[in-house]
Design a protein around this motif. Structure first.
Motif, short mmCIF file in Angstrom:
data_model
loop_
_atom_site.label_atom_id
_atom_site.label_comp_id
_atom_site.label_asym_id
_atom_site.label_seq_id
_atom_site.Cartn_x
_atom_site.Cartn_y
_atom_site.Cartn_z
N LEU A 1 -6.68 14.44 -0.92
CA LEU A 1 -5.22 14.39 -0.90
C LEU A 1 -4.67 13.35 -1.86
CD1 LEU A 1 -4.85 14.61 2.98
CD2 LEU A 1 -4.14 16.37 1.33
N PRO A 2 -3.52 13.61 -2.47
CA PRO A 2 -2.91 12.63 -3.38
C PRO A 2 -2.22 11.52 -2.60
CG PRO A 2 -1.49 14.54 -3.16
CD PRO A 2 -2.75 14.87 -2.40
N GLN A 3 -1.94 10.43 -3.27
CA GLN A 3 -1.21 9.33 -2.63
C GLN A 3 0.26 9.66 -2.47
OE1 GLN A 3 -1.87 5.30 -3.94
NE2 GLN A 3 -3.96 5.74 -4.60
N THR A 4 0.82 10.40 -3.43
CA THR A 4 2.23 10.76 -3.41
C THR A 4 2.41 12.16 -3.96
OG1 THR A 4 2.62 9.81 -5.60
CG2 THR A 4 3.01 8.36 -3.72
N TYR A 5 3.62 12.69 -3.77
CA TYR A 5 3.97 14.00 -4.31
C TYR A 5 5.20 13.85 -5.20
CZ TYR A 5 0.69 16.08 -1.02
OH TYR A 5 -0.45 16.43 -0.33
N ALA A 6 5.20 14.58 -6.29
CA ALA A 6 6.26 14.42 -7.28
C ALA A 6 7.55 15.11 -6.88
CB ALA A 6 5.80 14.96 -8.64
N GLY A 7 7.48 16.06 -5.96
CA GLY A 7 8.67 16.81 -5.57
C GLY A 7 8.66 18.21 -6.16
N THR B 1 -0.57 13.09 2.87
CA THR B 1 -1.07 12.26 1.79
C THR B 1 -2.39 11.60 2.18
OG1 THR B 1 0.11 10.33 2.62
CG2 THR B 1 1.26 11.71 1.00
N LYS B 2 -3.00 11.00 1.19
CA LYS B 2 -4.19 10.17 1.42
C LYS B 2 -3.87 9.08 2.45
CE LYS B 2 -7.24 6.99 -1.19
NZ LYS B 2 -8.50 7.75 -1.22
N GLY B 3 -2.69 8.46 2.31
CA GLY B 3 -2.30 7.41 3.25
C GLY B 3 -2.19 7.90 4.68
N ALA B 4 -1.67 9.12 4.85
CA ALA B 4 -1.56 9.68 6.20
C ALA B 4 -2.93 9.88 6.81
CB ALA B 4 -0.79 10.99 6.15
N THR C 1 -6.94 -1.48 6.28
CA THR C 1 -6.99 -2.21 5.02
C THR C 1 -6.83 -1.26 3.83
OG1 THR C 1 -8.42 -3.92 5.99
CG2 THR C 1 -8.41 -3.73 3.58
N GLN C 2 -7.46 -0.09 3.92
CA GLN C 2 -7.30 0.89 2.85
C GLN C 2 -5.85 1.33 2.70
OE1 GLN C 2 -10.83 3.44 4.30
NE2 GLN C 2 -10.76 3.85 2.12
N VAL C 3 -5.19 1.56 3.83
CA VAL C 3 -3.78 1.97 3.77
C VAL C 3 -2.94 0.85 3.17
CG1 VAL C 3 -1.78 2.73 5.10
CG2 VAL C 3 -4.07 3.48 5.77
N MET C 4 -3.25 -0.39 3.52
CA MET C 4 -2.48 -1.53 3.04
C MET C 4 -2.58 -1.70 1.53
SD MET C 4 -3.46 -4.01 6.26
CE MET C 4 -2.85 -5.57 5.62
N GLY C 5 -3.57 -1.04 0.91
CA GLY C 5 -3.71 -1.13 -0.54
C GLY C 5 -3.08 0.03 -1.28
N LEU C 6 -2.31 0.86 -0.58
CA LEU C 6 -1.76 2.06 -1.21
C LEU C 6 -0.30 1.95 -1.62
CD1 LEU C 6 -3.40 4.86 0.99
CD2 LEU C 6 -4.12 4.04 -1.26
N GLY C 7 0.30 0.78 -1.43
CA GLY C 7 1.65 0.59 -1.95
C GLY C 7 2.78 0.79 -0.96
N TYR C 8 2.47 0.97 0.32
CA TYR C 8 3.54 1.08 1.31
C TYR C 8 4.19 -0.28 1.52
CZ TYR C 8 1.49 5.62 2.45
OH TYR C 8 1.01 6.91 2.39
#
Length: 551
Positions: free
Chosen positions: A187-193, A203-206, A229-236
């Motif tokens: 899964l990607p970290q974000t989606y462009a729309g 997402t990867k974060g989810a 910790t992995q989620v905390m490194g994803l930019g949220y």
């Protein structure tokens, strides 16, 4: 401009096709208002719609009833959910407390058929399948959390295969975490729309955030900390506002909070507004949101404004705060716990209209004012000069003396339209709390644990954690659990928290209202750590399914 996922319910999909005559015969063409395997799974749009049909099974506004089944809240209408019976301890196998596999069957059906489509971008198809695998993992986690051992299957069942024995909870959750680890790599970290990359997709974060939640639920501290910790490194990041809306400025909190100066008042007010506004439609999809249930404008409303508001402004007071939740909010001035008022004294002051009654609601955590409607609480955003007044016994009014304002969108109320705001299911604050709890359980207090807690508290306008007061693992555990309670109130976490912490026998006690009148008798029995399998399901299984202990 942001686009949302369009959620289609493909209820017309047939499991078999029986057309067998001349293809040119007009009378034997498939009906135009039905779908079958012979006419579906032909192109990428079919796959797109089928994926969205699985998204349709995500939880939504019903998460508030999880708090209604806990010590945080009272769900007064038993016909709306099982929460009333669960909280009272009177749940039986006659009531379905969430047992169901329709969502899992829908996911399995997609995964069994998606590869039939030819000439489709293989990377996109793999991503779609990862999204559905995540959703199936979520559905299984929710089932196992509520019922323990549950039937487990990952294929489309044929006639005669529907009666499946339970699998151990540990095996089900092992599948869940393995799936989440696997799909996080896809899964990607974000989606462009834009179709098919709408914001709101998994997402990867989810995947990693849900993995952290699952491990935390099983007290697997290191695994929970690692995933967090992995989620905390994803930019949220935690959502914050830099200024108040004009309508919010009208709320006079000088009566309720003793501000040291103008800067202190600004800190308090921005903390309150940041916390409450992250759930409003105007801010949906902000950087704190990791997973939400997308609501389609003008088509797919949630009913939070109706369920939570008091009757005097059109609500039903379906789920309302308990006094124990109110008691859990700390002092804004000291950052420490507040000693609750004696219930008899509170009732006497309230009945006599003694000004001392209001002292209990002064100088509390800004999240208290953003979450709870209490007597004379100001809220101009909902109506000009509005103040909450409890009218005992009136139509659709609270039984406890309090209402929730958290999750209500006041602008939508003023606009007199349905609430189509997305329902947040996982957000970054939960990840910080998961990290703090897991790390404290592993090795006790540390700077990184304090920092995670401070980020949440200071966003809300609260003081940082007192390192001297909370210097031991035990004392910090108490603070973390309370912080989790108030930060995530009405978001569907408390029910599981009090069970995994094994504190349910102590906290699930009879509740009274602010007049010290009994609202609900609550009786705990250890069978309530799991919900009963509906007796109708056991009967249909011809004895293959077994009942949970105690029911």
């Amino acid at each position: 401009m942001k686009t949302k996922i369009s959620i289609f319910i493909l209820s017309g999909l047939l499991l078999s096709a029986t057309l067998s005559s001349c293809k040119k015969d007009f009378l034997e063409r498939p009906p135009l208002d039905q779908l079958s395997e012979a006419t579906f799974w032909k192109n990428s749009n079919d796959v797109y719609q089928a994926v969205n049909a699985v998204y349709n099974q995500l939880p939504g506004d019903g998460i508030i009833y999880d708090d209604g089944a806990s010590d945080n809240a009272y769900a007064q209408y038993p016909w709306e959910s099982s929460a009333t019976d669960v909280s009272a301890g009177t749940i039986t196998s006659v009531t379905n407390a969430g047992w169901g596999f329709g969502n899992i069957r829908r996911a399995n059906y997609f995964l069994a058929n998606a590869d039939k489509v030819v000439n489709m971008d293989p990377a996109l198809l793999e991503r779609y399948k990862a999204e559905v695998r995540f959703l199936r993992a979520l559905f299984y986690f929710n089932m196992a959390s509520n019922f323990g051992d549950v039937p487990f299957f990952t294929t489309v069942l044929k006639l005669g295969e529907e009666n499946i024995k339970k699998s151990p909870k540990a095996e089900v959750l092992k599948f869940v975490t393995d799936e989440l680890s696997a799909v996080a790599l896809i899964l990607p970290q974000t989606y462009a729309g834009g179709k098919p990359n709408e914001k709101g997709r998994i997402t990867k974060g989810a995947a990693l955030a849900l993995k952290a939640r699952v491990h935390l639920s099983e007290n697997q501290w290191q695994l929970a900390a690692d995933a967090a910790t992995q989620v905390m490194g994803l930019g949220y990041s935690l959502f914050k506002v830099s200024e108040e809306q004009a309508i919010d400025v009208k709320d006079d909190y000088s009566h309720w909070v003793t501000f040291a100066n103008a800067d202190d008042e600004k800190k308090f007010r921005l903390g309150l507004r940041s916390y409450e506004a992250l759930f409003h439609k105007a801010n949906e999809g902000n950087m704190e949101v990791i997973l939400d249930r997308q609501q389609i404008d003008q088509k797919d409303a949630n009913f939070l404004n109706t369920y939570l508001l008091p009757g005097d402004i059109g609500g039903w007071s379906s789920v309302t705060p308990t006094q124990e939740l109110v008691n859990s909010y700390e002092s804004y001035k000291t950052g420490k716990a507040v000693s609750p008022v004696d219930p008899a004294q509170r009732a006497a002051w309230y009945t006599a209209k003694n000004p001392a009654f209001e002292n209990e609601y002064k100088n509390r955590d800004p999240r208290f004012y953003a979450t709870v409607l209490f007597e004379n609480a100001p809220w101009n955003a909902i109506e000009d000069d509005y103040k909450f007044i409890w009218t005992e016994g009136a139509s659709n009014m609270s039984k406890t003396g309090y209402n929730f304002r958290k999750l209500v969108d006041p602008k939508i109320y003023r606009d007199r339209v349905d609430n189509h705001a997305n329902v947040i299911l996982i957000r970054y604050a939960e990840i910080l709390l998961t990290f703090a709890e897991a790390k404290n359980e592993l090795s006790g207090p540390s700077s990184e644990v304090y920092d995670a807690l401070d980020a949440i508290r200071t966003r809300a306008g609260m003081l940082p954690v007192d390192r001297t007061e909370y210097s031991s693992q035990a004392s910090l555990r108490t603070l973390i659990r309370n912080e989790r309670r108030i930060e995530l109130a009405v978001e569907g976490n408390r029910y599981l928290d009090i069970r995994r912490w094994k504190i349910a026998p102590q906290v699930m006690k009879t509740i009274n209202n602010i007049k010290n009148t009994q609202v609900q008798v609550r009786t705990w029995a250890d069978k309530l750590y799991l919900m009963p399998v509906p007796q109708t399901e056991i009967d249909l299984s011809k004895g293959v399914l077994t009942q949970n202990t105690g029911y």
